[in-house]
Design an enzyme around this catalytic site. Structure first.
Site, PDB file in Angstrom:
ATOM      1  N   HIS A 134       7.069  -3.544  -2.213  1.00 41.18           N
ATOM      2  CA  HIS A 134       7.325  -3.915  -1.049  1.00 41.18           C
ATOM      3  C   HIS A 134       8.906  -4.314  -1.381  1.00 41.18           C
ATOM      4  O   HIS A 134      10.141  -4.736  -0.919  1.00 41.18           O
ATOM      5  CB  HIS A 134       7.181  -4.719  -0.146  1.00 41.18           C
ATOM      6  CG  HIS A 134       5.945  -6.086  -1.206  1.00 41.18           C
ATOM      7  ND1 HIS A 134       4.562  -6.422  -1.874  1.00 41.18           N
ATOM      8  CD2 HIS A 134       6.893  -7.346  -0.879  1.00 41.18           C
ATOM      9  CE1 HIS A 134       5.589  -7.495  -2.439  1.00 41.18           C
ATOM     10  NE2 HIS A 134       6.221  -8.109  -2.053  1.00 41.18           N
ATOM     11  N   ASP A 164       0.890  -0.498  -2.677  1.00 41.89           N
ATOM     12  CA  ASP A 164       2.196  -2.187  -2.895  1.00 41.89           C
ATOM     13  C   ASP A 164       2.191  -1.927  -4.276  1.00 41.89           C
ATOM     14  O   ASP A 164       2.879  -2.857  -4.620  1.00 41.89           O
ATOM     15  CB  ASP A 164       1.776  -3.827  -1.891  1.00 41.89           C
ATOM     16  CG  ASP A 164       3.157  -4.203  -1.482  1.00 41.89           C
ATOM     17  OD1 ASP A 164       4.000  -3.460  -1.705  1.00 41.89           O
ATOM     18  OD2 ASP A 164       2.818  -5.503  -1.990  1.00 41.89           O
ATOM     19  N   ASN A 237       8.388 -13.511  -7.003  1.00 46.05           N
ATOM     20  CA  ASN A 237       7.337 -12.561  -8.541  1.00 46.05           C
ATOM     21  C   ASN A 237       6.925 -11.331  -7.991  1.00 46.05           C
ATOM     22  O   ASN A 237       5.804 -11.227  -8.687  1.00 46.05           O
ATOM     23  CB  ASN A 237       6.260 -13.640  -8.745  1.00 46.05           C
ATOM     24  CG  ASN A 237       6.456 -15.484  -9.106  1.00 46.05           C
ATOM     25  OD1 ASN A 237       7.202 -16.210  -8.576  1.00 46.05           O
ATOM     26  ND2 ASN A 237       7.337 -15.202 -10.720  1.00 46.05           N
ATOM     27  N   SER A 238       6.838 -10.806  -7.004  1.00 51.07           N
ATOM     28  CA  SER A 238       6.305  -9.683  -6.622  1.00 51.07           C
ATOM     29  C   SER A 238       7.068  -8.502  -7.708  1.00 51.07           C
ATOM     30  O   SER A 238       7.663  -8.733  -7.918  1.00 51.07           O
ATOM     31  CB  SER A 238       7.154  -9.520  -5.505  1.00 51.07           C
ATOM     32  OG  SER A 238       6.576  -9.312  -3.720  1.00 51.07           O
ATOM     33  N   GLY A 294     -12.204  11.123   8.052  1.00 47.76           N
ATOM     34  CA  GLY A 294     -11.459  10.681   9.479  1.00 47.76           C
ATOM     35  C   GLY A 294     -12.276  10.484  10.472  1.00 47.76           C
ATOM     36  O   GLY A 294     -12.783  11.300  11.742  1.00 47.76           O
ATOM     37  N   VAL A 295     -13.070   9.277   9.974  1.00 47.89           N
ATOM     38  CA  VAL A 295     -13.442   8.470  10.952  1.00 47.89           C
ATOM     39  C   VAL A 295     -13.467   7.489  10.961  1.00 47.89           C
ATOM     40  O   VAL A 295     -13.143   6.720  10.412  1.00 47.89           O
ATOM     41  CB  VAL A 295     -15.585   8.564  10.199  1.00 47.89           C
ATOM     42  CG1 VAL A 295     -15.723  10.375  10.088  1.00 47.89           C
ATOM     43  CG2 VAL A 295     -15.533   7.751   8.605  1.00 47.89           C
TER      44      VAL A 295
END
Length: 382
Positions: A134, A164, A237-238, A294-295
């Site tokens: 991000h 992320d 700080n990300s 796929g559930v």
């Protein structure tokens, strides 16, 4: 800055600038005097024993000198010639911070629309840097600043929105300082941890605290498995690292819980045991190719499997003849207790590989082979 309602009454904040600012107020409780009518009975308490842990380091200065040169600041921008519409105003959180002057200067000189800033760290001498997705998402221009103020343009190697994590790279004329990965599986609740980064655009800085909890699910993706730390971390700080006392990276700072936008001592870092393999895959391929079944799943069957409540009509589960109502109890020989466990287990499998699903259907135990598919980018189920 993205705000996510992760806990009741407190917003979850991803840590890249821009983001909401402000300072929290501090209230002090009055002094409490015990009642003189009640005296503790010494026989209620065990005899005193020596502490089971040593005191903490008298100073973190040697650790800061060791790892500081490998921690970087990251500024991201869009080329205004490639964007449409009117120029975006500076975000409120940037005004009044050291970033305001830099943002305005670059906007005037280069025609850039500044998007924000964050942190990162070098993991090899060739200039490979780890940060949060991000932080660099949507950027046309990425600028990396070293601790000594030297700036380099960077390019995006690859990113993974579900964890992320992003990898970027600079090309420097000489080998770069770097920091190694530590094994986050060896980190205990109560261990010292030191966080580094660029809070509020102030420049490189460090904070220290302890690991408050492990395995936190903060609702950002099915792959949440965060350390909770009380070392103060703030917007900006990300993507910065959290170190053990040996100078090894054991987590990547990603989010905080705060009613004000500033630190209240509840921060979250993604452990290295998750990040390091993601980083290596991004360096090789530029993306993460995860397995998919796929559930749609629901917990609530106790600690003995997860129930299927929906099946993608063209997905691997349909082709494997799974049914709505089936309870998946294991993948190969790995027991499954929660939907998160199943999602992470299947995601770790190579697409087109075959797994054996152990299921319970109307009190009957079955074992069905399934060919794992490619996880769609927009799909958050398994």
């Amino acid at each position: 800055m993205v705000c996510r309602p992760a806990f009741r009454l407190l917003p979850m904040l991803l840590l890249g600038l821009p983001g909401p600012g402000g300072m929290a107020t501090v209230a002090y409780a009055g002094e409490i005097t015990p009642s003189p009518a009640v005296s503790p009975n010494p026989s209620l308490f065990a005899p005193p024993v020596p502490p089971v842990v040593s005191t903490g380091p008298l100073t973190f200065a040697p650790l800061v000198r060791q790892v500081g040169p490998a921690v970087v600041n990251i500024a991201v921008a869009q080329d205004s010639h490639t964007t449409t519409g009117s120029r975006q105003p500076l975000p409120p959180s940037v005004k009044g911070t050291p970033f305001e002057h830099k943002f305005r200067e670059r906007m005037r000189a280069h025609g850039e629309e500044m998007l924000g800033a964050g942190s990162g760290f070098l993991i090899d001498p060739g200039g490979v840097i780890v940060t949060n997705a991000h932080v660099v998402g949507g950027a046309d221009l990425i600028t990396v600043s070293l601790a000594d103020g030297t700036e380099f343009p960077a390019h995006l190697v690859g990113s993974d929105d579900l964890t992320d994590i992003a990898v970027i790279q600079i090309h420097a004329p000489h080998p770069m300082p770097f920091v190694p990965w530590g094994d986050s599986r060896l980190v205990n609740i109560g261990d010292w941890i030191m966080a580094a980064g660029n809070p509020f655009g102030l420049g490189s800085s460090v904070t220290a605290g302890i690991v408050s909890a492990r395995g936190r699910d903060i609702g950002t993706s099915p792959f949440d498995d965060f350390f909770q730390i009380d070392a103060p971390i703030n917007p900006g700080n990300s993507g910065g690292p959290s170190f053990n006392l040996g100078g090894q990276v054991v987590a990547v700072n990603t989010a905080i819980v705060s009613p004000t936008g500033g630190s209240v001592g509840i921060g979250f870092g993604l452990p290295s045991e998750i990040v390091a393999p993601i980083v290596e895959e991004l360096r090789r391929n530029g993306h993460i190719d995860r397995g998919w079944l796929g559930v749609t799943l629901t917990d609530g069957t106790g600690h003995d499997g997860v129930q299927i409540v929906g099946i993608d009509r063209n997905g691997p589960a349909m082709k494997a003849h799974l049914h709505i109502g089936d309870v998946i109890t294991a993948v190969n020989d790995e027991p499954i207790d929660t939907s998160r466990m199943l999602i992470r287990s299947i995601a770790a499998k190579r697409p087109q590989s075959t797994v054996v699903l152990h299921i319970r259907r109307h009190h009957e135990a079955l074992s069905l082979p399934a060919c794992v598919g490619h996880r769609p980018d927009e799909d958050m189920e398994d």
